[in-house]
Scaffold this motif. Sequence first.
Motif, PDB file in Angstrom:
ATOM      1  N   PHE A 192       0.830  -1.205   0.000  1.00 59.90           N
ATOM      2  CA  PHE A 192       0.000   0.000   0.000  1.00 59.90           C
ATOM      3  C   PHE A 192       0.870   1.262   0.000  1.00 59.90           C
ATOM      4  O   PHE A 192       0.603   2.219  -0.735  1.00 59.90           O
ATOM      5  CB  PHE A 192      -0.925  -0.014   1.215  1.00 59.90           C
ATOM      6  CG  PHE A 192      -1.492   1.326   1.582  1.00 59.90           C
ATOM      7  CD1 PHE A 192      -2.449   1.941   0.784  1.00 59.90           C
ATOM      8  CD2 PHE A 192      -1.051   1.989   2.717  1.00 59.90           C
ATOM      9  CE1 PHE A 192      -2.955   3.188   1.116  1.00 59.90           C
ATOM     10  CE2 PHE A 192      -1.553   3.235   3.060  1.00 59.90           C
ATOM     11  CZ  PHE A 192      -2.509   3.830   2.246  1.00 59.90           C
ATOM     12  N   LEU A 193       1.945   1.271   0.800  1.00 63.96           N
ATOM     13  CA  LEU A 193       2.837   2.432   0.831  1.00 63.96           C
ATOM     14  C   LEU A 193       3.521   2.649  -0.518  1.00 63.96           C
ATOM     15  O   LEU A 193       3.746   3.793  -0.932  1.00 63.96           O
ATOM     16  CB  LEU A 193       3.888   2.258   1.926  1.00 63.96           C
ATOM     17  CG  LEU A 193       3.388   2.239   3.374  1.00 63.96           C
ATOM     18  CD1 LEU A 193       4.558   2.124   4.337  1.00 63.96           C
ATOM     19  CD2 LEU A 193       2.557   3.475   3.702  1.00 63.96           C
ATOM     20  N   SER A 194       3.843   1.564  -1.227  1.00 61.82           N
ATOM     21  CA  SER A 194       4.462   1.705  -2.550  1.00 61.82           C
ATOM     22  C   SER A 194       3.485   2.334  -3.534  1.00 61.82           C
ATOM     23  O   SER A 194       3.896   3.050  -4.460  1.00 61.82           O
ATOM     24  CB  SER A 194       4.935   0.345  -3.069  1.00 61.82           C
ATOM     25  OG  SER A 194       3.847  -0.473  -3.442  1.00 61.82           O
ATOM     26  N   LEU A 195       2.210   2.085  -3.341  1.00 61.94           N
ATOM     27  CA  LEU A 195       1.192   2.687  -4.193  1.00 61.94           C
ATOM     28  C   LEU A 195       1.178   4.202  -4.036  1.00 61.94           C
ATOM     29  O   LEU A 195       0.836   4.935  -4.967  1.00 61.94           O
ATOM     30  CB  LEU A 195      -0.178   2.086  -3.838  1.00 61.94           C
ATOM     31  CG  LEU A 195      -1.367   2.367  -4.745  1.00 61.94           C
ATOM     32  CD1 LEU A 195      -1.110   1.849  -6.155  1.00 61.94           C
ATOM     33  CD2 LEU A 195      -2.624   1.735  -4.172  1.00 61.94           C
ATOM     34  N   ARG A 196       1.567   4.672  -2.860  1.00 61.84           N
ATOM     35  CA  ARG A 196       1.615   6.110  -2.578  1.00 61.84           C
ATOM     36  C   ARG A 196       3.032   6.684  -2.748  1.00 61.84           C
ATOM     37  O   ARG A 196       3.270   7.859  -2.478  1.00 61.84           O
ATOM     38  CB  ARG A 196       1.123   6.375  -1.149  1.00 61.84           C
ATOM     39  CG  ARG A 196      -0.305   5.920  -0.903  1.00 61.84           C
ATOM     40  CD  ARG A 196      -0.790   6.290   0.485  1.00 61.84           C
ATOM     41  NE  ARG A 196      -0.675   7.727   0.695  1.00 61.84           N
ATOM     42  CZ  ARG A 196       0.019   8.287   1.697  1.00 61.84           C
ATOM     43  NH1 ARG A 196       0.674   7.524   2.554  1.00 61.84           N
ATOM     44  NH2 ARG A 196       0.065   9.589   1.839  1.00 61.84           N
ATOM     45  N   GLY A 197       3.985   5.858  -3.197  1.00 64.96           N
ATOM     46  CA  GLY A 197       5.333   6.326  -3.444  1.00 64.96           C
ATOM     47  C   GLY A 197       6.184   6.484  -2.203  1.00 64.96           C
ATOM     48  O   GLY A 197       7.226   7.145  -2.246  1.00 64.96           O
ATOM     49  N   LEU A 198       5.780   5.868  -1.076  1.00 66.78           N
ATOM     50  CA  LEU A 198       6.525   6.012   0.168  1.00 66.78           C
ATOM     51  C   LEU A 198       7.586   4.933   0.347  1.00 66.78           C
ATOM     52  O   LEU A 198       8.419   5.019   1.249  1.00 66.78           O
ATOM     53  CB  LEU A 198       5.558   5.990   1.359  1.00 66.78           C
ATOM     54  CG  LEU A 198       4.501   7.096   1.360  1.00 66.78           C
ATOM     55  CD1 LEU A 198       3.593   6.976   2.572  1.00 66.78           C
ATOM     56  CD2 LEU A 198       5.159   8.472   1.309  1.00 66.78           C
ATOM     57  N   THR A 199       7.556   3.908  -0.473  1.00 64.79           N
ATOM     58  CA  THR A 199       8.600   2.891  -0.485  1.00 64.79           C
ATOM     59  C   THR A 199       8.634   2.300  -1.884  1.00 64.79           C
ATOM     60  O   THR A 199       7.696   2.483  -2.678  1.00 64.79           O
ATOM     61  CB  THR A 199       8.352   1.796   0.568  1.00 64.79           C
ATOM     62  OG1 THR A 199       9.470   0.889   0.593  1.00 64.79           O
ATOM     63  CG2 THR A 199       7.085   1.000   0.260  1.00 64.79           C
ATOM     64  N   ASN A 200       9.713   1.599  -2.206  1.00 65.16           N
ATOM     65  CA  ASN A 200       9.877   1.011  -3.533  1.00 65.16           C
ATOM     66  C   ASN A 200       9.645  -0.494  -3.488  1.00 65.16           C
ATOM     67  O   ASN A 200      10.025  -1.161  -2.529  1.00 65.16           O
ATOM     68  CB  ASN A 200      11.279   1.299  -4.078  1.00 65.16           C
ATOM     69  CG  ASN A 200      11.508   2.778  -4.318  1.00 65.16           C
ATOM     70  OD1 ASN A 200      10.627   3.465  -4.827  1.00 65.16           O
ATOM     71  ND2 ASN A 200      12.691   3.266  -3.942  1.00 65.16           N
TER      72      ASN A 200
ATOM     73  N   TYR B  79       1.562  -1.542 -14.343  1.00 68.04           N
ATOM     74  CA  TYR B  79       1.874  -0.107 -14.433  1.00 68.04           C
ATOM     75  C   TYR B  79       1.525   0.562 -13.109  1.00 68.04           C
ATOM     76  O   TYR B  79       0.361   0.628 -12.715  1.00 68.04           O
ATOM     77  CB  TYR B  79       1.080   0.526 -15.575  1.00 68.04           C
ATOM     78  CG  TYR B  79       1.655   1.826 -16.082  1.00 68.04           C
ATOM     79  CD1 TYR B  79       2.917   2.289 -15.689  1.00 68.04           C
ATOM     80  CD2 TYR B  79       0.937   2.601 -16.979  1.00 68.04           C
ATOM     81  CE1 TYR B  79       3.440   3.465 -16.169  1.00 68.04           C
ATOM     82  CE2 TYR B  79       1.457   3.808 -17.480  1.00 68.04           C
ATOM     83  CZ  TYR B  79       2.711   4.225 -17.064  1.00 68.04           C
ATOM     84  OH  TYR B  79       3.234   5.402 -17.552  1.00 68.04           O
ATOM     85  N   LEU B  80       2.559   1.034 -12.422  1.00 64.22           N
ATOM     86  CA  LEU B  80       2.409   1.694 -11.126  1.00 64.22           C
ATOM     87  C   LEU B  80       2.712   3.177 -11.278  1.00 64.22           C
ATOM     88  O   LEU B  80       3.791   3.557 -11.731  1.00 64.22           O
ATOM     89  CB  LEU B  80       3.366   1.071 -10.103  1.00 64.22           C
ATOM     90  CG  LEU B  80       3.414   1.722  -8.719  1.00 64.22           C
ATOM     91  CD1 LEU B  80       2.075   1.597  -8.008  1.00 64.22           C
ATOM     92  CD2 LEU B  80       4.531   1.096  -7.877  1.00 64.22           C
ATOM     93  N   LEU B  81       1.746   4.030 -10.876  1.00 67.14           N
ATOM     94  CA  LEU B  81       1.902   5.478 -10.974  1.00 67.14           C
ATOM     95  C   LEU B  81       1.709   6.095  -9.586  1.00 67.14           C
ATOM     96  O   LEU B  81       0.598   6.530  -9.237  1.00 67.14           O
ATOM     97  CB  LEU B  81       0.881   6.059 -11.949  1.00 67.14           C
ATOM     98  CG  LEU B  81       1.106   5.737 -13.430  1.00 67.14           C
ATOM     99  CD1 LEU B  81      -0.115   6.104 -14.248  1.00 67.14           C
ATOM    100  CD2 LEU B  81       2.335   6.472 -13.947  1.00 67.14           C
ATOM    101  N   PRO B  82       2.763   6.137  -8.758  1.00 65.70           N
ATOM    102  CA  PRO B  82       2.618   6.678  -7.401  1.00 65.70           C
ATOM    103  C   PRO B  82       2.186   8.136  -7.364  1.00 65.70           C
ATOM    104  O   PRO B  82       1.581   8.578  -6.388  1.00 65.70           O
ATOM    105  CB  PRO B  82       4.026   6.505  -6.807  1.00 65.70           C
ATOM    106  CG  PRO B  82       4.686   5.455  -7.639  1.00 65.70           C
ATOM    107  CD  PRO B  82       4.119   5.637  -9.005  1.00 65.70           C
ATOM    108  N   LEU B  83       2.480   8.889  -8.424  1.00 65.03           N
ATOM    109  CA  LEU B  83       2.122  10.306  -8.444  1.00 65.03           C
ATOM    110  C   LEU B  83       0.616  10.496  -8.273  1.00 65.03           C
ATOM    111  O   LEU B  83       0.169  11.447  -7.634  1.00 65.03           O
ATOM    112  CB  LEU B  83       2.594  10.945  -9.753  1.00 65.03           C
ATOM    113  CG  LEU B  83       2.423  12.465  -9.860  1.00 65.03           C
ATOM    114  CD1 LEU B  83       3.300  13.165  -8.822  1.00 65.03           C
ATOM    115  CD2 LEU B  83       2.766  12.948 -11.271  1.00 65.03           C
TER     116      LEU B  83
END
Length: 541
Positions: free
Chosen positions: A30-38, A336-340
Amino acid sequence: MTCILFCLTLSDILSAQEALLSVQENYYSFLSLRGLTNRPTLNFRTFSDSVWAIDESTDHPWMGQNLGTWHNLFGNFRIRIHGPELFMSVNTAAPYGQNDGVLWQGRGFNSMFRGGVRIEGHGLELTLLPHVAFSQNLAFDFIQPNYSGPNYAGRAEDFGYYGVRSIDAPQRFGDRAFFDWDFGDTEIRYTWRTLTVGFGTQAIWLGPAQLNPIIHSNNATAYPRLDIGLRRQAITLPWRNLHIGDIEFRAWWGRLSESDWFDNDDTNNHNLITGFAIAYNFPSFLTGLTIGFNRIMLSKWDTMNFSSIFTLLWPFMDDAAGIDENDQRASIVIDYLLPLVGINVYFEWGRNDFSPGLHHIIRYPFHTQAYTFGVRKAFHFTRNLKGVVLLETTYIEASKDYLTFIPWATTFYSHHIITQGHTNRGQWLGAGIGTGGNSQYLEFKLYFPRGYGRFFLQRRNPDLDFTWFMDTEVTPGIREASIRTFFDFGISALYHLTPNFVVSPSFVFRDEHNPLNRSRDYFKSDRRYNAHFSILFKYIF
């Protein structure tokens, strides 16, 4: 012992190593979805590969909770204790549960306990994490098994699968309560930079699916395997120092086993599984886009050939890898992951039979296809409240050419020579919903500082192939009226009673239409209702 206890006091939170679909892994995802971890992996994921890291200063809902701690052991070696973790469930009317490894969640009371340690240092990794399970396995009404004769007497003839007669997937695991166990996520491994080789029983998860990967999941009991490959590795042109993407590769050989409830032939109890997975993550101009390819082949154990891993690279059936003695499946992955914007779109498209030439592919590329498509979207409500929505749909029904032109029954996870099908010890190796059906799943989860709340809806058809290939004397109208359907509504929560102690209760209500795949009334379904209660207790050192 004194030294170990002393060293445990010298704790330092570093990277986190998490079990597949565990509380912590789902949170990091979930955090990777928000760009907080890779993300540590691209396509091939096991317990050892699921290594997450987060800056301690990062603002996230579970700040202050223990997500797992490494401790200095001696020299450059460190240790992490996993668990103990206890899961318990009750099903009131019929089995319910998936992606739970060795555990068979039959009717009645079920439980699984796991716990162990992981030690790392100088490239060596040793994990000891077995699983012990119990199933009360109470009686319930199920569809008449499609097996008979002395070879299946007392086994599949009484408890076996009802569809295509080449699948080791018991509807009930005998007629009494039982304990079971496996080595779980136990493994020994050596890694030099990103080159890694290991032997153990850690479950494999292929592709980006959150619930139903087509080729491989942790739904079945773990099996022993040897693997070699590259963990996620950045590719940089040395003369320009230009990053051109990341790559990941893994190949493996494993030993699958038959369940105790299939046949009376001890000469066919094991099969060889060989696998190959590769993925590529694009560089900056397409950051977040991953493409991958997976291929698995099942062969008779006594015809084992370790060079067969290389024949998996050949796409047509005019090579040794394509002879009908072997059972193959392959899939293409797009992730395709777009954390932005906090969104992840993914797709896995697979086949279980390979065309003998290019003309066959052009004429009908959908032969034996299956797919999973999903979307996840993160939402920001307040500083401490974050949500995520998941929509995932899976389709594993027989392709139309079988229903129209090819005069024999089939289904995605079966094979007429590898008679156990795509299973290990009686449970599906791929999507937990099983063969021949479809699933539509919608979930919302809300994270807050000490846990989360969650609800989901799911509608699915288990093995519609069985319905479509019913006896010819059954009229099409009766087939349609007899379609078996599950409609599930679930709620669950997780709460950190302390930073180290987690409790997670869950309730699922299932409305099952036509549980025996026969309807007595064209306009109404026969019904069965099941209530599933579960609770998880976990201590995090």
